[in-house]
Design a protein around this motif. Sequence first.
Motif, PDB file in Angstrom:
ATOM      1  N   GLN A 272       0.831  -1.209   0.000  1.00 37.62           N
ATOM      2  CA  GLN A 272       0.000   0.000   0.000  1.00 37.62           C
ATOM      3  C   GLN A 272       0.864   1.258   0.000  1.00 37.62           C
ATOM      4  O   GLN A 272       0.499   2.270  -0.610  1.00 37.62           O
ATOM      5  CB  GLN A 272      -0.949  -0.045   1.205  1.00 37.62           C
ATOM      6  N   ALA A 273       2.028   1.205   0.635  1.00 34.70           N
ATOM      7  CA  ALA A 273       2.968   2.322   0.528  1.00 34.70           C
ATOM      8  C   ALA A 273       3.494   2.439  -0.894  1.00 34.70           C
ATOM      9  O   ALA A 273       3.629   3.545  -1.433  1.00 34.70           O
ATOM     10  CB  ALA A 273       4.126   2.130   1.509  1.00 34.70           C
ATOM     11  N   ALA A 274       3.791   1.302  -1.516  1.00 35.75           N
ATOM     12  CA  ALA A 274       4.281   1.319  -2.897  1.00 35.75           C
ATOM     13  C   ALA A 274       3.232   1.893  -3.847  1.00 35.75           C
ATOM     14  O   ALA A 274       3.560   2.644  -4.783  1.00 35.75           O
ATOM     15  CB  ALA A 274       4.674  -0.094  -3.323  1.00 35.75           C
ATOM     16  N   ASP A 275       1.976   1.564  -3.619  1.00 32.69           N
ATOM     17  CA  ASP A 275       0.889   2.121  -4.430  1.00 32.69           C
ATOM     18  C   ASP A 275       0.869   3.640  -4.316  1.00 32.69           C
ATOM     19  O   ASP A 275       0.708   4.359  -5.313  1.00 32.69           O
ATOM     20  CB  ASP A 275      -0.436   1.520  -3.973  1.00 32.69           C
TER      21      ASP A 275
ATOM     22  N   GLY B 235       9.902   8.577  -1.453  1.00 31.00           N
ATOM     23  CA  GLY B 235      10.372   7.273  -1.009  1.00 31.00           C
ATOM     24  C   GLY B 235       9.319   6.523  -0.225  1.00 31.00           C
ATOM     25  O   GLY B 235       8.185   6.980  -0.048  1.00 31.00           O
ATOM     26  N   GLU B 236       9.722   5.356   0.263  1.00 37.65           N
ATOM     27  CA  GLU B 236       8.777   4.449   0.907  1.00 37.65           C
ATOM     28  C   GLU B 236       8.135   5.073   2.139  1.00 37.65           C
ATOM     29  O   GLU B 236       6.916   5.010   2.310  1.00 37.65           O
ATOM     30  CB  GLU B 236       9.498   3.144   1.278  1.00 37.65           C
TER      31      GLU B 236
ATOM     32  N   ALA C 201      12.488   0.084  -8.905  1.00 41.56           N
ATOM     33  CA  ALA C 201      11.769  -1.183  -8.993  1.00 41.56           C
ATOM     34  C   ALA C 201      10.274  -0.987  -8.773  1.00 41.56           C
ATOM     35  O   ALA C 201       9.442  -1.655  -9.398  1.00 41.56           O
ATOM     36  CB  ALA C 201      12.326  -2.170  -7.964  1.00 41.56           C
ATOM     37  N   ILE C 202       9.919  -0.060  -7.895  1.00 40.48           N
ATOM     38  CA  ILE C 202       8.511   0.173  -7.575  1.00 40.48           C
ATOM     39  C   ILE C 202       7.854   1.130  -8.560  1.00 40.48           C
ATOM     40  O   ILE C 202       6.741   0.902  -9.033  1.00 40.48           O
ATOM     41  CB  ILE C 202       8.369   0.730  -6.143  1.00 40.48           C
TER      42      ILE C 202
END
Length: 385
Positions: free
Chosen positions: A307-310, A323-324, A364-365
């Motif tokens: 969900q952080a990556a989204d 960032g994350e 990557a994300i």
Amino acid sequence: MREPRLVSNPLYAPSQVTPRTAEPSHFHHSLPGYAPTPLIDAPHAAQRLGVASVHVKDESARLGMPSFKVLGASWATYRVLLRHLGATREEIPTLDALAARLTNSGIRLCAATDGNHGRAVARMARLLGLSAAIIVPGDMVGERIEAIREEGATVEVIEGGYDDAIRRSAELASETTLIVSDTSWDGYVDPPGWVIDGYSTMLSEIRQQFRDAGLSAPTIVAAQIGVGAFAAAVARGFATESQARLVGVEPTQADCVTSSIEQGGVTTIPGPQLSIMAGLNCGTPSIIAWPDVSAGYQTFVTITDEQAADAMRLLASDGVVSGESGAAGLGGLLCHRDELGLGPDDSVLVISTEGATDLQNYRAIVGDAAARLDLDVHQHEGALR
């Protein structure tokens, strides 16, 4: 793994939150390269949330560093050194004046960190002509460790997590090794309090930017939580605004504040904390931040790494390299939008607290989205290095 959850805060008492201070602003203006960071309109995020607007305070390039943390670290370093010297702010009002007093002092600064705070302390040491020792947990990615070393600091990697690094830093305290921590423990409370005060400059910028743009005050403010220093600063900036609802956000794997709210007091959760949101991987709330965090937030939510990556990808679509940990605030609102009751009358503020401090993982994300939108991730390498 624990599922994301929303917890309403039974301790909510905004009148008990500490008033915001303006004291650090003058010192921050004396730092080389000081300028307010941008407040960015994020229409794609607003559409996803179903709200009137989303504005993002972008802290990906603050004083030549990829995070807001330098605001707290610089003010706390300044105050720690003033106390060590037995001097007042009137006697030593600026960075240059402080550096002049520290020539050949033999002082070393020390901090434990999960990345950005320690690097900021190391930067302050370099600007002041001092040495620095930074203690990091064993799971920190090599890129963040190298960035700290490039500031001229020595880095000690210890087995265990952030809480273990804190304990190790406390062991190093001496007459010549001064600890500048952003979390507190029994007998050590002033420097973490100064860290919180230092973040007030960012909150003052936000309020001025909303006024300058003719925007109404936000109705929803999301703040990510590690030990709670940043969240305490946000509470001081907005908890007394009657129309603002504050939402605290943590990883499901590092939910020490949410768990503490559920327990009714400061609680340590089992480790290790291994979320990709490295800046939030904390097992124990700061006792100096706890009163403002526990009184200032109506709601706490937790989110997964995905969900952080989204949220990172969504911020990229609005031109924000986050960032994350930086994207966690928005991630919390996305995950719990319906439970929070967000609607078309809401004006949302989120603070992207860091840029791409782990470029490999960021690519990557977000890489494909960044390429499609012509986002130049490389522009952040200068800040990162």
